[in-house]
Enzyme design. Structure first.
Site, PDB file in Angstrom:
ATOM      1  N   GLU A   1      12.832  -1.634 -15.642  1.00  0.00           N
ATOM      2  CA  GLU A   1      13.594  -2.151 -14.506  1.00  0.00           C
ATOM      3  C   GLU A   1      15.053  -1.737 -14.665  1.00  0.00           C
ATOM      4  OE1 GLU A   1      14.046  -6.425 -12.171  1.00  0.00           O
ATOM      5  OE2 GLU A   1      13.889  -6.437 -14.365  1.00  0.00           O
TER       6      GLU A   1
ATOM      7  N   LYS B   1       9.335  -6.177  -5.635  1.00  0.00           N
ATOM      8  CA  LYS B   1       9.232  -7.333  -6.528  1.00  0.00           C
ATOM      9  C   LYS B   1       9.075  -8.626  -5.735  1.00  0.00           C
ATOM     10  CE  LYS B   1      11.784  -9.377 -10.436  1.00  0.00           C
ATOM     11  NZ  LYS B   1      13.039  -9.225 -11.224  1.00  0.00           N
TER      12      LYS B   1
ATOM     13  N   CYS C   1       9.118  -7.341 -14.074  1.00  0.00           N
ATOM     14  CA  CYS C   1       9.860  -8.332 -14.866  1.00  0.00           C
ATOM     15  C   CYS C   1       9.393  -9.786 -14.679  1.00  0.00           C
ATOM     16  CB  CYS C   1      11.344  -8.187 -14.592  1.00  0.00           C
ATOM     17  SG  CYS C   1      12.405  -8.895 -15.887  1.00  0.00           S
TER      18      CYS C   1
END
Length: 282
Positions: free
Chosen positions: A54, A126, A168
């Site tokens: 990321e 995301k 993440c």
């Protein structure tokens, strides 16, 4: 530095999985040089899937992400990614970078998948945004001030099997990975910039649980050091097999971890321990 696992011995079925760990800064040009050096050191074996972390391209503050965001399929960062994938003949997954949203003052953080021809084969925005307080030198994290969440899980077909995309903080939401596995994912990708505090506590346990519960390989590429902004990330990028074994790992700093993928291991586990078939709450 390249870390290799021993892996399986059946060369006919061997595929390779790699995670590149960086210590990215604010500027794309500097980060580009870091990434290029790691890609140039990759071994020659193919097929090879390479995951970037990321914020591989830009790691900074809100305005930097807004200024550097690109429309999906356009922009110098994506042109470079396509060129790398084509030049090295790899499946390259751009862990997460800022991408624009039409008519919005917010942006997405997105993972993009390029095939060895340099074609963009899929992208994921995301879903879970990191709005938390952490006992580190940064303290307050509010991704929602800059980013808008994605709306749906994404699988991308590849020679490695369907790739399940995540980014993440998604790692803390097992229902996402179960959806991906239920839809056929064989490799789960976790690019991250996990903080040093949360990473030390939870990074590896969560990754290994995701591999075990979903009987998938997990490739996790994390940021790994102290950044220009003062933020500290945990590193420990790794490749994990479907039995939960860590095949390769790098503690900190820039480098690449590489491991062999044995597709038959997934099939054997699904045959002998068919947990997805037994699940009653799907």
């Amino acid at each position: 530095m390249l870390s290799l696992s021993d892996g399986p011995s059946d060369k006919e079925n061997v595929m390779w999985l790699a995670a590149i760990q960086l210590v990215s800064g604010r500027h794309w040009q500097d980060n580009r040089e870091q990434t290029a050096a790691e890609l140039a050191a990759l071994p020659k074996e193919r097929p090879l899937l390479v995951l970037l972390p990321e914020n591989f391209a830009l790691f900074g503050e809100r305005q930097g992400y807004l200024d550097g965001a690109e429309a999906i399929g356009e922009g110098p960062i994506q042109r470079q990614l396509a060129e790398w994938a084509r030049d090295y003949g790899i499946w390259l997954v751009a862990g997460a970078m800022p991408t624009t949203i039409a008519d919005s003052d917010h942006i997405h953080t997105s993972s993009l998948v390029f095939n060895p021809s340099g074609e963009l084969r899929g992208h994921y925005h995301k879903i879970h945004l990191f709005d938390v307080d952490v006992a580190d030198n940064h303290g307050r994290y509010r991704e929602s001030e800059t980013f808008s969440p994605g709306k749906e899980p994404v699988l991308v077909d590849s020679p490695f099997g369907p790739l399940g995309l995540s980014i993440c903080y998604d790692l803390r939401f097992p229902e996402l990975y179960r959806q991906l596995a239920g839809a056929g994912a064989r490799v789960l990708l976790v690019p991250a910039a996990f903080t040093a505090v949360t990473g030390e506590a939870h990074w590896e346990p969560l990754l290994r649980a995701s591999a075990i519960e979903n009987q998938c390989y997990v490739v996790a590429a994390n940021q790994g050091g102290t950044h220009e902004t003062g933020r500290q990330t945990w590193g420990h990028s790794m490749v994990i097999d479907p039995w939960g074994r860590v095949l390769a790992s790098k503690e900190s700093g820039r480098g690449t971890v590489l491991a062999k993928m044995e597709p038959g291991l997934i099939d054997e586990l699904k045959r002998t321990m068919p947990v997805l078939q037994h699940a009653r709450l799907l």
